[in-house]
Design a protein around this motif. Structure first.
Motif, PDB file in Angstrom:
ATOM      1  N   GLU A 177       0.837  -1.198   0.000  1.00 15.58           N
ATOM      2  CA  GLU A 177       0.000   0.000   0.000  1.00 15.58           C
ATOM      3  C   GLU A 177       0.874   1.252   0.000  1.00 15.58           C
ATOM      4  O   GLU A 177       1.767   1.386   0.834  1.00 15.58           O
ATOM      5  CB  GLU A 177      -0.902   0.006   1.234  1.00 15.58           C
ATOM      6  CG  GLU A 177      -1.866   1.182   1.276  1.00 15.58           C
ATOM      7  CD  GLU A 177      -2.747   1.154   2.510  1.00 15.58           C
ATOM      8  OE1 GLU A 177      -3.462   2.135   2.755  1.00 15.58           O
ATOM      9  OE2 GLU A 177      -2.704   0.136   3.240  1.00 15.58           O
ATOM     10  N   PRO A 178       0.653   2.178  -0.946  1.00 13.15           N
ATOM     11  CA  PRO A 178       1.471   3.399  -0.953  1.00 13.15           C
ATOM     12  C   PRO A 178       1.231   4.220   0.313  1.00 13.15           C
ATOM     13  O   PRO A 178       0.134   4.214   0.868  1.00 13.15           O
ATOM     14  CB  PRO A 178       0.990   4.138  -2.209  1.00 13.15           C
ATOM     15  CG  PRO A 178      -0.368   3.585  -2.494  1.00 13.15           C
ATOM     16  CD  PRO A 178      -0.343   2.162  -2.030  1.00 13.15           C
ATOM     17  N   TYR A 179       2.283   4.913   0.755  1.00 10.07           N
ATOM     18  CA  TYR A 179       2.175   5.681   1.996  1.00 10.07           C
ATOM     19  C   TYR A 179       1.709   7.102   1.682  1.00 10.07           C
ATOM     20  O   TYR A 179       2.333   7.797   0.864  1.00 10.07           O
ATOM     21  CB  TYR A 179       3.512   5.720   2.721  1.00 10.07           C
ATOM     22  CG  TYR A 179       3.396   6.258   4.131  1.00 10.07           C
ATOM     23  CD1 TYR A 179       3.015   5.418   5.182  1.00 10.07           C
ATOM     24  CD2 TYR A 179       3.613   7.606   4.401  1.00 10.07           C
ATOM     25  CE1 TYR A 179       2.886   5.899   6.471  1.00 10.07           C
ATOM     26  CE2 TYR A 179       3.477   8.099   5.687  1.00 10.07           C
ATOM     27  CZ  TYR A 179       3.108   7.250   6.719  1.00 10.07           C
ATOM     28  OH  TYR A 179       2.954   7.736   7.997  1.00 10.07           O
ATOM     29  N   PRO A 180       0.640   7.578   2.313  1.00  7.92           N
ATOM     30  CA  PRO A 180       0.147   8.934   2.058  1.00  7.92           C
ATOM     31  C   PRO A 180       1.204   9.986   2.390  1.00  7.92           C
ATOM     32  O   PRO A 180       1.805   9.947   3.457  1.00  7.92           O
ATOM     33  CB  PRO A 180      -1.059   9.054   2.992  1.00  7.92           C
ATOM     34  CG  PRO A 180      -1.472   7.639   3.286  1.00  7.92           C
ATOM     35  CD  PRO A 180      -0.201   6.845   3.279  1.00  7.92           C
ATOM     36  N   GLY A 181       1.427  10.901   1.469  1.00  8.78           N
ATOM     37  CA  GLY A 181       2.393  11.977   1.699  1.00  8.78           C
ATOM     38  C   GLY A 181       3.833  11.594   1.471  1.00  8.78           C
ATOM     39  O   GLY A 181       4.742  12.389   1.755  1.00  8.78           O
ATOM     40  N   LEU A 182       4.070  10.369   0.948  1.00  6.00           N
ATOM     41  CA  LEU A 182       5.461   9.948   0.753  1.00  6.00           C
ATOM     42  C   LEU A 182       6.131  10.795  -0.315  1.00  6.00           C
ATOM     43  O   LEU A 182       5.585  11.016  -1.402  1.00  6.00           O
ATOM     44  CB  LEU A 182       5.538   8.474   0.356  1.00  6.00           C
ATOM     45  CG  LEU A 182       6.957   7.899   0.472  1.00  6.00           C
ATOM     46  CD1 LEU A 182       7.241   7.518   1.914  1.00  6.00           C
ATOM     47  CD2 LEU A 182       7.165   6.710  -0.441  1.00  6.00           C
ATOM     48  N   ILE A 183       7.325  11.265  -0.019  1.00  5.17           N
ATOM     49  CA  ILE A 183       8.121  12.032  -0.966  1.00  5.17           C
ATOM     50  C   ILE A 183       9.002  11.103  -1.787  1.00  5.17           C
ATOM     51  O   ILE A 183       9.246  11.335  -2.965  1.00  5.17           O
ATOM     52  CB  ILE A 183       8.986  13.074  -0.212  1.00  5.17           C
ATOM     53  CG1 ILE A 183       8.068  14.075   0.505  1.00  5.17           C
ATOM     54  CG2 ILE A 183       9.932  13.789  -1.160  1.00  5.17           C
ATOM     55  CD1 ILE A 183       8.791  14.974   1.482  1.00  5.17           C
ATOM     56  N   GLY A 184       9.448  10.027  -1.176  1.00  2.39           N
ATOM     57  CA  GLY A 184      10.322   9.097  -1.887  1.00  2.39           C
ATOM     58  C   GLY A 184      11.636   8.935  -1.169  1.00  2.39           C
ATOM     59  O   GLY A 184      11.685   8.725   0.029  1.00  2.39           O
ATOM     60  N   VAL A 185      12.706   9.044  -1.843  1.00  2.00           N
ATOM     61  CA  VAL A 185      14.138   8.974  -1.578  1.00  2.00           C
ATOM     62  C   VAL A 185      14.678   7.717  -2.248  1.00  2.00           C
ATOM     63  O   VAL A 185      14.685   7.655  -3.482  1.00  2.00           O
ATOM     64  CB  VAL A 185      14.550   9.085  -0.099  1.00  2.00           C
ATOM     65  CG1 VAL A 185      16.086   9.214  -0.008  1.00  2.00           C
ATOM     66  CG2 VAL A 185      13.946  10.354   0.541  1.00  2.00           C
ATOM     67  N   LYS A 186      15.072   6.633  -1.545  1.00  2.00           N
ATOM     68  CA  LYS A 186      15.751   5.544  -2.261  1.00  2.00           C
ATOM     69  C   LYS A 186      15.685   4.234  -1.475  1.00  2.00           C
ATOM     70  O   LYS A 186      15.885   4.218  -0.265  1.00  2.00           O
ATOM     71  CB  LYS A 186      17.227   5.911  -2.507  1.00  2.00           C
ATOM     72  CG  LYS A 186      17.937   4.971  -3.465  1.00  2.00           C
ATOM     73  CD  LYS A 186      17.491   5.162  -4.895  1.00  2.00           C
ATOM     74  CE  LYS A 186      18.074   4.119  -5.826  1.00  2.00           C
ATOM     75  NZ  LYS A 186      17.435   2.775  -5.650  1.00  2.00           N
ATOM     76  N   ASN A 187      15.433   3.146  -2.227  1.00  2.00           N
ATOM     77  CA  ASN A 187      15.494   1.804  -1.662  1.00  2.00           C
ATOM     78  C   ASN A 187      16.681   1.055  -2.250  1.00  2.00           C
ATOM     79  O   ASN A 187      17.301   1.503  -3.214  1.00  2.00           O
ATOM     80  CB  ASN A 187      14.204   1.035  -1.959  1.00  2.00           C
ATOM     81  CG  ASN A 187      13.974   0.863  -3.448  1.00  2.00           C
ATOM     82  OD1 ASN A 187      14.109   1.818  -4.218  1.00  2.00           O
ATOM     83  ND2 ASN A 187      13.622  -0.334  -3.880  1.00  2.00           N
ATOM     84  N   GLY A 188      16.990  -0.098  -1.674  1.00  2.00           N
ATOM     85  CA  GLY A 188      18.095  -0.896  -2.203  1.00  2.00           C
ATOM     86  C   GLY A 188      18.034  -2.327  -1.718  1.00  2.00           C
ATOM     87  O   GLY A 188      17.348  -2.642  -0.740  1.00  2.00           O
ATOM     88  N   TYR A 189      18.735  -3.184  -2.434  1.00  2.00           N
ATOM     89  CA  TYR A 189      18.836  -4.584  -2.013  1.00  2.00           C
ATOM     90  C   TYR A 189      20.091  -5.208  -2.615  1.00  2.00           C
ATOM     91  O   TYR A 189      20.399  -5.030  -3.798  1.00  2.00           O
ATOM     92  CB  TYR A 189      17.634  -5.408  -2.460  1.00  2.00           C
ATOM     93  CG  TYR A 189      17.852  -6.893  -2.216  1.00  2.00           C
ATOM     94  CD1 TYR A 189      17.700  -7.426  -0.940  1.00  2.00           C
ATOM     95  CD2 TYR A 189      18.279  -7.727  -3.243  1.00  2.00           C
ATOM     96  CE1 TYR A 189      17.940  -8.770  -0.694  1.00  2.00           C
ATOM     97  CE2 TYR A 189      18.522  -9.081  -3.005  1.00  2.00           C
ATOM     98  CZ  TYR A 189      18.360  -9.594  -1.736  1.00  2.00           C
ATOM     99  OH  TYR A 189      18.627 -10.914  -1.493  1.00  2.00           O
ATOM    100  N   THR A 190      20.821  -5.921  -1.796  1.00  2.00           N
ATOM    101  CA  THR A 190      21.845  -6.860  -2.251  1.00  2.00           C
ATOM    102  C   THR A 190      21.776  -8.058  -1.321  1.00  2.00           C
ATOM    103  O   THR A 190      21.206  -7.990  -0.226  1.00  2.00           O
ATOM    104  CB  THR A 190      23.275  -6.278  -2.224  1.00  2.00           C
ATOM    105  OG1 THR A 190      23.656  -6.058  -0.863  1.00  2.00           O
ATOM    106  CG2 THR A 190      23.391  -4.982  -3.018  1.00  2.00           C
ATOM    107  N   SER A 191      22.393  -9.155  -1.738  1.00  2.00           N
ATOM    108  CA  SER A 191      22.377 -10.356  -0.905  1.00  2.00           C
ATOM    109  C   SER A 191      23.096 -10.136   0.415  1.00  2.00           C
ATOM    110  O   SER A 191      22.757 -10.749   1.436  1.00  2.00           O
ATOM    111  CB  SER A 191      23.009 -11.524  -1.665  1.00  2.00           C
ATOM    112  OG  SER A 191      24.323 -11.186  -2.082  1.00  2.00           O
ATOM    113  N   ASN A 192      24.085  -9.251   0.423  1.00  2.00           N
ATOM    114  CA  ASN A 192      24.850  -8.987   1.637  1.00  2.00           C
ATOM    115  C   ASN A 192      24.163  -7.963   2.528  1.00  2.00           C
ATOM    116  O   ASN A 192      24.139  -8.109   3.753  1.00  2.00           O
ATOM    117  CB  ASN A 192      26.252  -8.502   1.276  1.00  2.00           C
ATOM    118  CG  ASN A 192      27.174  -8.433   2.485  1.00  2.00           C
ATOM    119  OD1 ASN A 192      27.081  -9.252   3.388  1.00  2.00           O
ATOM    120  ND2 ASN A 192      28.072  -7.460   2.489  1.00  2.00           N
TER     121      ASN A 192
END
Length: 392
Positions: A261-276
């Motif tokens: 579910e999208p978060y109301p008022g979210l501006i964003g920024v950055k996500n990430g994923y690696t196995s480590n």
């Protein structure tokens, strides 16, 4: 390698978003100064000393009526007021962990000011060399010409390591980018970060912390270009000939993809994923005249989407705790040189970490709203390509 300025710059999907800025600008947030009961002679200070954030475990100073901290499985997390820099609560804030693609926030802070967005560049084979196996890619191709703005959308939306490699090559090369990023981190007071691979790809010795990533996210939101890119949910990316294709932000808390579910008022920024690194996320949201920035690093429970739900819970807590907790630290505490306790609303941080007249928090909130408008227009022309794994 060729760089040229076009006689006419194409209008990107993000331009649609900008049209709503003035109408959507939120009211300026009102700052609140925290206290430090342990200060010299009992004097009230702007924020507690940073030493509290170096303690292990969860740190919070609740007043009467403060909501309870939610159960969070992440190895490290932090909630801060983005305008004042006050840290409302944190867990192992300075624990050094692999950051994955959230390190791209620091890359953008370092490189964005050096490249005007309208420049067009034809990508060479050498610029795409050395991309790590399994990297997330946006589809940058040798011999194809892109605007710098296209490449940045590839970085922020698709977490494209191919776009990062090209942008780094245009500003002095891969190693130079790492050195400059390290210097930028220190200037911002981010002392836990060690940069080895500018795209966030798993590399021995590369670490950051929830504290440092919150510093980067906060600083980025005070740059209009950074804020616009990180708030963009969908855009078109140049493909073969005149056939662009649609790309979508991999931050599911922003887009609502895959049942999140999208978060109301979210501006964003950055996500990430690696196995480590596991899943990592820096998120900012605006509500009721207040902007919060939250970092969550490597949840230990649930599946790959737990990082979004734990971030949601911390954002909800942060907005509910406004005025009901005393700060446990400050994102400005370790900055080099003199620093104000609260930066004025209309003041931004320039590339050197000093005050400038660039857009501040009202514009940041406007960008978030405008991006949502633009997403609808972009959806009319999207041609989806198979999804790629979001790896640092």
């Amino acid at each position: 390698m060729t760089i040229g300025f076009p006689s006419r710059t194409a209008v990107s999907a993000c331009a649609i978003c900008v049209a709503g800025l003035l109408a959507l600008a939120p009211a300026a947030a009102v700052a609140r100064t925290g206290t430090d009961p342990g200060g010299p002679g009992g004097v009230r200070a702007a924020a507690p000393q940073p030493a509290l954030l170096y303690r292990s475990g969860t740190q919070v100073r609740p007043r009467a009526g403060a909501p309870r901290i939610p159960a969070v499985s992440a190895l490290s997390w932090l909630v801060a007021d983005a305008r004042t820099g006050e840290v409302l609560a944190a867990h192992d804030a300075h624990r050094r962990l692999p950051p994955a693609s959230t390190l791209k926030t620091l890359f953008a802070l370092t490189v964005l000011p050096a490249l005007p967005s309208g420049i067009r560049h034809e990508v060479t084979e050498a610029e795409l060399a050395g991309i790590g196996p399994g990297s997330s890619l946006v589809g940058v191709a040798e011999g194809r010409t892109y605007q710098i703005a296209d490449l940045w959308r590839g970085v922020f939306l698709n977490s494209g390591n191919d776009a990062v490699h090209v942008l780094a090559a245009l500003t002095g090369g891969w190693r130079n980018a790492a050195v400059r990023m390290q210097a930028k981190a220190r200037a911002l007071g981010a002392r836990d970060t060690q940069v080895r691979s500018p795209d966030g790809y798993d590399t021995p010795g590369q670490v950051s912390s929830a504290y440092d990533l919150a510093v980067f996210g906060r600083a980025g939101l005070r740059d209009a270009d950074f804020a616009r890119y990180c708030a963009t949910a969908e855009a078109m990316f140049p493909g073969t000939g005149d056939r662009p294709y649609g790309i979508r932000n991999t931050n599911r808390l922003l887009t609502g993809a895959d049942g999140v579910e999208p978060y109301p008022g979210l501006i964003g920024v950055k996500n990430g994923y690696t196995s480590n690194a596991g899943n990592t996320l820096v998120a900012a949201a605006h509500r009721g005249g207040r902007t919060l920035v939250v970092t969550v690093m490597n949840p230990q429970a649930g599946g790959g989407f737990t990082v979004y739900e734990e971030t949601r819970a911390l954002l909800d807590w942060g907005f509910g705790a406004a005025g009901r907790v005393d700060p446990v630290g400050s994102l400005d505490a370790l900055r080099a040189g003199p620093r104000p306790a609260v930066l004025p609303v209309a003041v931004a941080l320039d590339p050197d970490g000093e005050a400038s007249g660039a857009p501040g928090w009202p514009e940041t909130g406007a960008i978030a709203g405008a991006a949502a408008l633009g997403a609808g227009a972009v959806a009319l022309v999207l041609r989806w390509v198979p999804g790629r794994a979001a790896r640092g």
